[in-house]
Structure formats: structure tokens, C-alpha cells
Design an enzyme around this catalytic site. Structure first.
Site, PDB file in Angstrom:
ATOM      1  N   ARG A 137     -10.769   2.405  25.022  1.00  0.00           N
ATOM      2  CA  ARG A 137     -11.571   1.602  24.229  1.00  0.00           C
ATOM      3  C   ARG A 137     -12.643   2.291  23.296  1.00  0.00           C
ATOM      4  O   ARG A 137     -12.842   1.996  22.125  1.00  0.00           O
ATOM      5  CB  ARG A 137     -12.082   0.329  24.829  1.00  0.00           C
ATOM      6  CG  ARG A 137     -11.166  -0.802  25.095  1.00  0.00           C
ATOM      7  CD  ARG A 137      -9.815  -0.440  25.658  1.00  0.00           C
ATOM      8  NE  ARG A 137      -8.875  -1.590  25.879  1.00  0.00           N
ATOM      9  CZ  ARG A 137      -8.610  -2.011  27.091  1.00  0.00           C
ATOM     10  NH1 ARG A 137      -9.364  -1.715  28.070  1.00  0.00           N
ATOM     11  NH2 ARG A 137      -7.771  -3.084  27.098  1.00  0.00           N
ATOM     12  N   ASP A 166      -4.305   3.089  25.971  1.00  0.00           N
ATOM     13  CA  ASP A 166      -4.157   1.446  25.731  1.00  0.00           C
ATOM     14  C   ASP A 166      -4.008   1.460  24.415  1.00  0.00           C
ATOM     15  O   ASP A 166      -4.126   2.451  23.638  1.00  0.00           O
ATOM     16  CB  ASP A 166      -5.644   0.997  26.511  1.00  0.00           C
ATOM     17  CG  ASP A 166      -5.216  -0.477  26.787  1.00  0.00           C
ATOM     18  OD1 ASP A 166      -4.776  -1.262  26.195  1.00  0.00           O
ATOM     19  OD2 ASP A 166      -5.658  -0.547  28.015  1.00  0.00           O
ATOM     20  N   HIS A 243       0.025  -3.192  27.046  1.00  0.00           N
ATOM     21  CA  HIS A 243      -1.116  -2.512  26.767  1.00  0.00           C
ATOM     22  C   HIS A 243      -0.742  -1.446  26.019  1.00  0.00           C
ATOM     23  O   HIS A 243      -1.157  -0.218  26.159  1.00  0.00           O
ATOM     24  CB  HIS A 243      -2.088  -1.884  27.937  1.00  0.00           C
ATOM     25  CG  HIS A 243      -3.125  -3.499  28.326  1.00  0.00           C
ATOM     26  ND1 HIS A 243      -4.176  -3.781  27.836  1.00  0.00           N
ATOM     27  CD2 HIS A 243      -2.928  -4.203  29.582  1.00  0.00           C
ATOM     28  CE1 HIS A 243      -4.610  -4.790  28.367  1.00  0.00           C
ATOM     29  NE2 HIS A 243      -3.982  -5.076  29.546  1.00  0.00           N
ATOM     30  N   GLU A 303      -0.717  -7.189  33.023  1.00  0.00           N
ATOM     31  CA  GLU A 303      -0.823  -7.867  31.818  1.00  0.00           C
ATOM     32  C   GLU A 303       0.140  -7.766  30.968  1.00  0.00           C
ATOM     33  O   GLU A 303       0.008  -7.960  29.511  1.00  0.00           O
ATOM     34  CB  GLU A 303      -2.229  -7.828  31.383  1.00  0.00           C
ATOM     35  CG  GLU A 303      -3.477  -8.160  32.160  1.00  0.00           C
ATOM     36  CD  GLU A 303      -4.762  -7.999  31.685  1.00  0.00           C
ATOM     37  OE1 GLU A 303      -5.458  -9.087  31.560  1.00  0.00           O
ATOM     38  OE2 GLU A 303      -5.159  -7.374  31.028  1.00  0.00           O
ATOM     39  N   GLU A 445     -14.496  -2.367  26.497  1.00  0.00           N
ATOM     40  CA  GLU A 445     -14.285  -3.114  25.076  1.00  0.00           C
ATOM     41  C   GLU A 445     -15.603  -3.161  24.061  1.00  0.00           C
ATOM     42  O   GLU A 445     -15.623  -3.203  23.024  1.00  0.00           O
ATOM     43  CB  GLU A 445     -13.604  -4.608  25.136  1.00  0.00           C
ATOM     44  CG  GLU A 445     -12.198  -4.582  25.479  1.00  0.00           C
ATOM     45  CD  GLU A 445     -11.933  -4.502  26.975  1.00  0.00           C
ATOM     46  OE1 GLU A 445     -12.794  -3.959  27.694  1.00  0.00           O
ATOM     47  OE2 GLU A 445     -10.835  -4.623  27.460  1.00  0.00           O
TER      48      GLU A 445
END
Ligand code: ACM
Ligand code: ZN
Length: 659
Positions: A137, A166, A243, A303, A445
Site C-alpha cells: 500500500r 497487492d 488482491h 478475500e 492503506e
């Protein structure tokens, strides 16, 4: 001898000294160390620590006998430290044991120049004591990583999990796929919300304004050499199959297809139906395995949306061919194939707890983040697990009152909560050997700068270090806090940027009136609260217990509809005020109502509108807020009804106060 007894002896000695008119220096001892040592005995007197040069006895006989009684992982990190007027001696079976003894001595020294004579026998509770840093991130330099490893090692933490890939950026040079670093490591926006709103675009190395970075093989070799000197193993994470939009953007051939052959709408997941995906993963993992000596390679696994898989002809064909019942089993198929790739290279597969979906790969280790249930399931199936539940181990969450903290990913994980975690909770003793340990995760993030990341890491990482090393019976929140405050000062002086624990505001408190009409009264629900946010059920709104800083698991009741609640005061009486506080949290999709209405009734059937308050501020676009909506009333009622009109997302309310 147990340290509790020693404390008694010490106190008695202190008392004696005071009565005898002797002044004692506040010498430091084993109780000034994070993580607290397993056991110690205090000797007589103190010694100036300045002149102490510890004598190292590599494998002393008496210590070897004692170490032989420990599990092998603990034996390798155990040490025996004796401090006496004659000097200091260290016994250990490995260099790591010696290193940890020196960290203990160093912390005692920094706490006070005078050190108590003592004998310490110490070893870890768990073999895996980890910290996770998300460099996707926001990229961090190798020097920053080294700086954190140095402090980790002082805390006897021994695993650094680097989240290297990611959608926000790929951070590792892979010779077979240069575009992963010439393109997928760069983006136009610095800030994460803007990048998302801007359509998750990538940029290019050297392009004007391109933000990002990556580690070359040389950089990683340098990081690994520092890790070695810190007795830390670096575990790389290569995220798959979710991701991964940075990969599918530069290599769109790894995306799923649609019936008409176009690219799918959902672009975060690699296509597990396409053989090209396995060719890609094998080449990447080949380079990763040759670069990192770690036994574990983390493959992410969390996820994945899996939505494109349902529509993709390649995925559907694969499922048919392999007899896979659903997309969860398709993910499991991918993870199993990746496990074989890793095992062929002498490695073990580690993944987030979603790798349990569709069946766990035969030798996989689970990192349990959505609570501890995944870890418990894994160990009960005979697999190893590492606990890193959000509620205790997510260091990207608020650590104090949100309004005074930099914006974060929501929820509330103060240092006390981290410290309170017992990774073995609900795991039968016979299975606890499968629980490798614990890890703190610092997703980034919202964490742009290095200073901010350190602020989120410390002192919560100190707490995790003690969770991972010190037996439950030796934990002591008050002692830990005193040590954390001191350690914060020391590390600040060395250029770290910890959260200011000395000015922690602590849990949210609201002073309700001593008594109020709705307190303890039953509530009738005209609209249902969400079952995941029940806050204990029907009594929650009138229990005189306020919601905390966090919307989840506390006293906030959540509604995914308009709110319609009526409190029964028991008899008709004059009412002068009615209202409730609303919590908003943009990242959790929790907003303010457009307006609230208060209605009064004497019989519970016929209500008349007594007042309305409309929202006079904009819906939040960030942060967490606690906004009261209240109405001053003039009237008599037995039943007081609150209606709140939802514009979007959830509504969360706290105590329904009527007075
Ligand atoms: C995770 O937090 N998605 C592992
Ligand atoms: Zn597909």
C-alpha cells in the site's frame, strides 16, 4: 524460584532498608524487561551496569541439563543470565540465546545504571513471534525495514512478514516478469482512497509523479543480512489469487474470460482455470524461494472475490474436469497446486484463513485473522496455525479515541487489548503444540509516512512481543504499561515515533445521569437490529452502558434499515428530553440518519409526533464520529418512540435516553 515470591522478599528488604534509614537506589531488574522473563531470582545488592561485560559460556553443563527439559524451539532461544558483584555470565545453547540474554541485560541497563543482582532463566512461550509490514500500500525503504527489525529483535520478536504484493503495488524484482516492477510497482496517486476512487490505475517507473518502488534482489539480500544479525526470519508474502489487480493489469492474460471472450468486470483475482496462471506462479515462486531462506512462503489467499470465476469458461471447465463442486473448491485446487510447487523447493505453505475454504491443502499452515476460529479449526485438523485476529492483532486500527488519532481503518485496538490476548484460548492443551505463535499486522492503506507507521507499531508491538514470549501466569498489565512508557521514551530518543502512551485517553466513557426515565426499561423494536451488531440484544439501548470507540462487539446497535424503537417507561409521566448518539465510520459504511423523530404515546398504540431533528452536517467522508441527536420535549407519555431515517449504509446508535 518464582518471581512473585521474589517480589515479596524484595518488598520486605525495601521496608527493612527504609526502617534502618538506608537509602536504596532504584536499581532496575528483570521486571523492567519487555517481554517479561519466564523466571528469575533476585540476589543481594546491585551492581553498576556500566562496567558489566558479560562472560558467555556457550553450553554450560547445568544449563544444558535444564534446557533439555524444554521443547526444542524454546531450547534454541533459551538463556541463563546471572548478574552478581563478580560480573555477568550468560549461558545458552545457541547464538540466538546469547543474543536474547544480551537484549535482557541491555534493557535493564537502559532502565537504570544500577542493576539488581539476579539470576534469570528465560525462554519463549511460542516459536513464532511475528510482525507484519504491508509494503504494497505504501513502499518502505530497506533502511526503514532494517530499523524496525532492530527494535523487533530487542523485543525478542523473530519473524518479519513482508506483504510484498497487492493491487496497490508489486514490490519485488522478478527477473522472469519485468513488468511487475517497471509498471505494477507504480501508481499515479499517493493516497489510497484517491487511488481507489481513481479506478486503481497503475503508472510506470520514471513517469512524472509515479509513486511506488520495489526491492531489487540486492536490496532483499541486504535486508536478509540485517535480519540474520537480528535473529529474524523474513517471510515473503506473494498474494494470490485475490488482491492481484496489479498483476492482471500488466498481464491481462491471467484474468478470467467471459462467454464472449472479453475481459471480466472483476479484475482482482487471477484465473485459476487458466494454465497460464500456474506457469506465472511457478516462475515467480521459483525466484522467491531461491531468494528467501525462510521455511514458510506466505501465499495470501484472503478475500478473493471469486465472482469472475463463476462466469469464466476456463474456470468452469477446470471445475468440471477436476470434479470441484464450487468456487471455494476451485481456490483450494489452486492452493494445493501451489503447495506442491513450494514443497518441491523445500518450502512450507502459509496462508490467511480463507485457505480453509474448500478444504485445506495437506500441509498448509493457517494464519488466522478473521478471529481465532480459523486457527482453531486448523489445529484441530492437525495443521499448524499462527494467531493474528483482527480484534487483538491489527495494528492499523485506532489505538485511542478516533477524533484525536490519524485516520485509520476503523475499529479500536488499544495496547491493553493487544496485551490481553491469549493465543491458546479455546485450544485444548493436546493441540497447543500446533499453535506456532502470534503476529501483529500493520496494513498500510491509511499509513503514508514512515513516522505514522512507527506510531501505529509501537507500543502495541511491545505488547505482542510479551504475548508471544511470556507465559500467561507472568503477565502483568500494570508492570507492562510502566515498562512500555519507559521504552517509548528510550526509543523516541533513538529516532522512533511511538504513540504517546502517556497521554492515552483510554476507553470511551459517557456520563449518563444517575437515573433517567428510560434506564433499564424494555424496548420494543419496530425495525430489527442487524444480527451481527446486536450489542447484546434487546436491552442494549437502555442499559446505561455507553458504546465504546469501536462500533463492533461493544454496545453500539447497528441497523441496516430505518430505526424504529419504542421504550416503555412503565407509567404515564412528564418527559422533557429524548435522544441518542449516532456513530459514523466512513470505512465501515456507517452514516448519520437524515433526520430523527420522537413520538409520544400514553397507550402504546396511538403516537403523536413531538419533535424532529434533521441532520445539519454533511455525511462523513472519513474518520469516526459520535454525533448526538436529541430533542427537548414538553409532554406526558408512557411510550417514547424514536425513528431514525437512513440515507445509506448502516445506522449505529448508543443509549436511548429519555428524561
Ligand atoms: C487480511 O486482513 N485481509 C488478511
Ligand atoms: Zn477463470
Amino acid at each position: 524460584m518464582e518471581s512473585g515470591l521474589n517480589n515479596k522478599v524484595r518488598k520486605a528488604f525495601l521496608l527493612l532498608a527504609v526502617f534502618a534509614g538506608v537509602t536504596l537506589s532504584a536499581a532496575s531488574g528483570p521486571d523492567n524487561v519487555i517481554p517479561a522473563p519466564v523466571s528469575y531470582t533476585l540476589g543481594k545488592g546491585t551492581v553498576p551496569s556500566g562496567g558489566l561485560v558479560p562472560k558467555v559460556i556457550p553450553c554450560g553443563k547445568s544449563f544444558s541439563r535444564l534446557a533439555a527439559t524444554l521443547p526444542s524451539f524454546a531450547r534454541d532461544e533459551a538463556y541463563h543470565l546471572v548478574i552478581s558483584p563478580k560480573g555477568a555470565t550468560v549461558e545458552a545453547l545457541t547464538e540466538t540465546g546469547v543474543f536474547y540474554a544480551l537484549q535482557t541485560l541491555s534493557q535493564m541497563r537502559q532502565a537504570d545504571p544500577e542493576v539488581s543482582c539476579c539470576e534469570i532463566i528465560d525462554y519463549p512461550r511460542f516459536p513464532y513471534r511475528g510482525l507484519h509490514i504491508d509494503v504494497s500500500r505504501h513502499f518502505r525503504t530497506k533502511e526503514f525495514i532494517a530499523k524496525q527489525m532492530r527494535l523487533m529483535s530487542e523485543l525478542k520478536m523473530n519473524r518479519l512478514h513482508l506483504h510484498l504484493t497487492d493491487s496497490e503495488g508489486w514490490r519485488l524484482q522478478i527477473d522472469a516478469f519485468p513488468e511487475l516492477t517497471t509498471r505494477a510497482a507504480w501508481r499515479p496517486e499517493i493516497l489510497w482512497p484517491q487511488w481507489r476512487k481513481g479506478g486503481k490505475k497503475l503508472s510506470e517507473e520514471g513517469a512524472p509523479g509515479a509513486y511506488g518502488g520495489y526491492y531489487t534482489r540486492k536490496d532483499i539480500e541486504w535486508i536478509l543480512s540485517v535480519a540474520d544479525s537480528c535473529h529474524i526470519t523474513v517471510i515473503p508474502e506473494i498474494e494470490m489469487p485475490g488482491h492481484s489487480s496489479e498483476v492482471t493489469t500488466v498481464y491481462p492474460e491471467l484474468l478470467c474470460r467471459t462467454e464472449d471472450g472479453t475481459e471480466p468486470e472483476y479484475r482482482n483475482d487471477l484465473c485459476p482455470g487458466n494454465e497460464a496462471t500456474y506457469v506465472f506462479l511457478e516462475k515467480v515462486l521459483d525466484e522467491v524461494c531461491s531468494l528467501f531462506p525462510s521455511e514458510f512462503i506466505h501465499i495470501g489467499g484472503d478475500e478473493a472475490g471469486k465472482r469472475a470465476w463463476k462466469l469464466c469458461p476456463l474456470c468452469r471447465h477446470r471445475m468440471e474436469e477436476e470434479g470441484l463442486a464450487d468456487v471455494d473448491q476451485l481456490q483450494s485446487y489452486l492452493v494445493r497446486r501451489v503447495e506442491k510447487m513450494l514443497e518441491a523447493r523445500g518450502k512450507r505453505l502459509l496462508g490467511w484463513d480463507e485457505i480453509l475454504q474448500g478444504g485445506l491443502a495437506p500441509n498448509a499452515t493457517v494464519m488466522s485473522w478473521r478471529g481465532t476460529a480459523g486457527g482453531i479449526q486448523a489445529v484441530s485438523e492437525g495443521h499448524d496455525a499462527i494467531m493474528t485476529p483482527e480484534k487483538y492483532c491489527y495494528l492499523d486500527r485506532y489505538q485511542d479515541a478516533p477524533f484525536k488519532e490519524p485516520e485509520s481503518f476503523g475499529s479500536y485496538v488499544p495496547v491493553d487489548t493487544v496485551y490481553s490476548f491469549d493465543p491458546c484460548y479455546m485450544i485444548p492443551e493436546t493441540l497447543q503444540h500446533h499453535l506456532l505463535g502470534v503476529q501483529g499486522n500493520s496494513w498500510s492503506e491509511y499509513i503514508v509516512t514512515d513516522e505514522h507507521l512507527e506510531y501505529m507499531l509501537y507500543p502495541r508491538a511491545y505488547a505482542l512481543a510479551e504475548v508471544g514470549w511470556t507465559p500467561m501466569s507472568r503477565k502483568d498489565p500494570a508492570r507492562f504499561r510502566a515498562n512500555a512508557l519507559r521504552l517509548n521514551e528510550q526509543v523516541s530518543a533513538r529516532g522512533y515515533h511511538p504513540f504517546d502512551l502517556a497521554h492515552e485517553r483510554g476507553v470511551r466513557k459517557v456520563d449518563f445521569p444517575e437515573s433517567f426515565l428510560s434506564k433499564g426499561r424494555p424496548v420494543r423494536y419496530g425495525s430489527p437490529y442487524h444480527k451481527s451488531y446486536a450489542a447484546g440484544g434487546d436491552g442494549a439501548l437502555t442499559d446505561a452502558v455507553c458504546g465504546g470507540w469501536n462500533f463492533r462487539g461493544e454496545n453500539w446497535q447497528g441497523f441496516l434499515c430505518d430505526i424504529d424503537v419504542t421504550v416503555d417507561l412503565g407509567s404515564v409521566q412528564p418527559v422533557h428530553y429524548a435522544g441518542a448518539t449516532f456513530l459514523t465510520q466512513w470505512v465501515a459504511d456507517i452514516f448519520l440518519p437524515d433526520k430523527i423523530e420522537i413520538l409520544l404515546s400514553e397507550d402504546g398504540d396511538h403516537f403523536s409526533l413531538a419533535g424532529t431533528v434533521s441532520r445539519d452536517i454533511a455525511q462523513p467522508s472519513g474518520g469516526t464520529q459520535y454525533i448526538p441527536f436529541g430533542i427537548v420535549l414538553e409532554g406526558n407519555a408512557r411510550f417514547v418512540r424514536l425513528k431514525a431515517y437512513r440515507e445509506k449504509g448502516f445506522l449505529f446508535i448508543d443509549e436511548f435516553v429519555v428524561n
